[in-house]
Scaffold this motif. Structure first.
Motif, PDB file in Angstrom:
ATOM      1  N   UNK B 172       0.849  -1.213   0.000  1.00 33.74           N
ATOM      2  CA  UNK B 172       0.000   0.000   0.000  1.00 33.74           C
ATOM      3  C   UNK B 172       0.872   1.246   0.000  1.00 33.74           C
ATOM      4  N   UNK B 173       1.881   1.234   0.881  1.00 32.82           N
ATOM      5  CA  UNK B 173       2.764   2.414   0.979  1.00 32.82           C
ATOM      6  C   UNK B 173       3.505   2.659  -0.326  1.00 32.82           C
ATOM      7  N   UNK B 174       3.959   1.570  -0.924  1.00 32.83           N
ATOM      8  CA  UNK B 174       4.695   1.715  -2.196  1.00 32.83           C
ATOM      9  C   UNK B 174       3.788   2.285  -3.272  1.00 32.83           C
ATOM     10  N   UNK B 175       2.590   1.730  -3.321  1.00 33.19           N
ATOM     11  CA  UNK B 175       1.634   2.181  -4.350  1.00 33.19           C
ATOM     12  C   UNK B 175       1.318   3.659  -4.167  1.00 33.19           C
ATOM     13  N   UNK B 176       1.102   4.042  -2.898  1.00 33.12           N
ATOM     14  CA  UNK B 176       0.760   5.448  -2.645  1.00 33.12           C
ATOM     15  C   UNK B 176       1.955   6.356  -2.885  1.00 33.12           C
ATOM     16  N   UNK B 177       3.151   5.866  -2.569  1.00 31.75           N
ATOM     17  CA  UNK B 177       4.349   6.668  -2.848  1.00 31.75           C
ATOM     18  C   UNK B 177       4.474   6.899  -4.352  1.00 31.75           C
ATOM     19  N   UNK B 178       4.203   5.839  -5.126  1.00 32.55           N
ATOM     20  CA  UNK B 178       4.247   5.976  -6.586  1.00 32.55           C
ATOM     21  C   UNK B 178       3.181   6.954  -7.066  1.00 32.55           C
ATOM     22  N   UNK B 179       1.971   6.834  -6.457  1.00 34.47           N
ATOM     23  CA  UNK B 179       0.873   7.726  -6.845  1.00 34.47           C
ATOM     24  C   UNK B 179       1.238   9.173  -6.521  1.00 34.47           C
ATOM     25  N   UNK B 180       1.844   9.361  -5.358  1.00 34.07           N
ATOM     26  CA  UNK B 180       2.242  10.709  -4.938  1.00 34.07           C
ATOM     27  C   UNK B 180       3.235  11.292  -5.934  1.00 34.07           C
ATOM     28  N   UNK B 181       4.174  10.450  -6.366  1.00 32.49           N
ATOM     29  CA  UNK B 181       5.209  10.922  -7.300  1.00 32.49           C
ATOM     30  C   UNK B 181       4.554  11.318  -8.629  1.00 32.49           C
TER      31      UNK B 181
END
Lengths: 184, 207
Positions: B172-181
């Motif tokens: 989840x964190x990775x996905x959201x970090x990617x989304x944030x980027x």
């Protein structure tokens, strides 16, 4: 080290005196000016907060710098703070004074943070909406935080209205994490 | 044999003494009177026969017999009687002791048997207790072992779930970090303004 209780007492006394003389706004402006100088000018700050500089010398310098720029009430308060070695309370006195003024006027202080600088019309729209919904006069401070990525966040009293992209991502993370934990 | 029956009376003694004296005198007289005849017989037959002396000797014996009886036979008889009595006493005492010993021996044997029986019973009790304790300990050990296995399995399962959860949260964190980027890179002033406008239009203001 600044003590909020001490600063609040000085601020209360100063506010009552300023209210009696109907110079609250002037005194507030003075305090903002003094606090601003302390925050921005490192040499002045070092001088004022130094324990090795005598009281009389500090009072002399402060009078020379501020006597023709601020009201007599503010000058008296400043002289009193320096003579009592409460120079580090000046910022707290300013903050508490502003708070007292707002409470007396029924003004709601709002902090609006955005990723980019807001247009004037956007600012007005935010203030008007809040004033209408809350039924109070709004006094807003605006700040910029690129960390929000986009959108805006509004803070007042104990409330936060988070319309920023950062906030949405955080809420999404919280929901997804909660769902993952529920599965267990 | 009673002493009264064996001891001669004084009359008997006197009579015996008088007879003894008479015999002694008579015998001496005969021996003296017929000495030559006696020698002739001895020479003829080789047998030294002197009746006079013999009678005299008998008389002397009769005289001295009471003395012998008083000073020798009676003490001897008394001594023998006493010795017999002592022996009898000793035998009876020995018999009594023997029977006492028999009784004591029987008593001791009975007690020994009782002690042996008690000891045997205690040993049996101890064996039974030990066996019961062994059963209890084995049952406890088995239960503990089962408990440890169960707990270990629970811990393994819990750790597994924990790891899975951490993995999912990480995803989840990775996905959201990617989304944030991605969102950050695609954000511009127009989109930002649109977001602010949407916020102003839709925000629910809490009192």
């Amino acid at each position: 080290m600044a003590d909020t209780r001490v600063g609040r007492r000085y601020a209360l006394a100063l506010f009552r005196t300023a209210k009696q003389g109907d110079v609250v706004r002037s005194v507030e402006d003075d305090l903002n000016g003094i606090a601003g100088l302390i925050e921005k000018d490192e040499s002045f700050r070092t001088f004022l907060f130094s324990p090795y500089v005598g009281r009389e010398e500090k009072i002399g310098i402060v009078e020379r710098v501020f006597s023709d720029r601020i009201t007599a009430i503010t000058m008296t308060a400043l002289r009193l703070l320096v003579s009592k070695r409460r120079e580090d309370e000046i910022i707290v006195v300013r903050d508490e004074f502003v708070q007292l003024r707002r409470e007396a006027e029924g003004v709601l202080h709002v902090l609006v943070t955005s990723a980019e600088a807001l247009e004037n019309d956007q600012r007005q729209q935010i203030e008007m909406k809040l004033a209408r919904k809350l039924g109070r006069t709004i006094e807003a401070d605006y700040a910029i935080d690129a960390h929000l990525i986009g959108g805006v966040r509004v803070e007042y009293d104990n409330f936060v209205l988070d319309g920023s992209v950062r906030g949405q991502l955080r809420r999404l993370r919280d929901r997804l994490t909660r769902d993952v934990l529920k599965q267990n | 044999m009673s002493e009264a029956a064996t001891k001669p009376s004084s009359g008997t003694v006197i009579v015996r003494t008088i007879v003894g004296i008479a015999l002694m005198v008579g015998g001496m007289f005969v021996s003296k009177q017929f000495a030559e005849q006696f020698k002739t017989i001895e020479a003829q037959f080789g047998v030294p026969l002197d009746l006079g002396k013999t009678v005299a000797t008998i008389g002397v014996l009769l005289i001295i017999f009471p003395v012998i009886q008083i000073f020798f036979i009676d003490p001897l008889r008394n001594a023998i009687a006493e010795r017999n009595t002592n022996l009898e006493n000793t035998f009876s005492e020995a018999e009594s002791l023997r029977s006492q010993m028999e009784t004591m021996k029987r008593d001791y044997e009975a007690r020994l048997q009782a002690a042996e029986s008690q000891a045997r019973e205690q040993i049996q009790n101890s064996i039974r207790e030990a066996q019961a304790l062994r059963q209890t300990l084995m049952a406890e050990a088995t239960e503990k072992a089962d408990e440890m296995v169960r707990r270990a399995q629970e811990e393994i399962e819990s750790e597994k779930q924990k790891v899975l959860t951490e993995l999912r949260v990480g995803v989840v964190n990775l996905a959201l970090a990617a989304a944030e980027k991605v969102v950050g890179e695609n954000m511009d002033t127009d989109k930002n303004r649109k977001l602010v406008t949407e916020f102003i239009d839709n925000v629910e203001v809490a009192r």
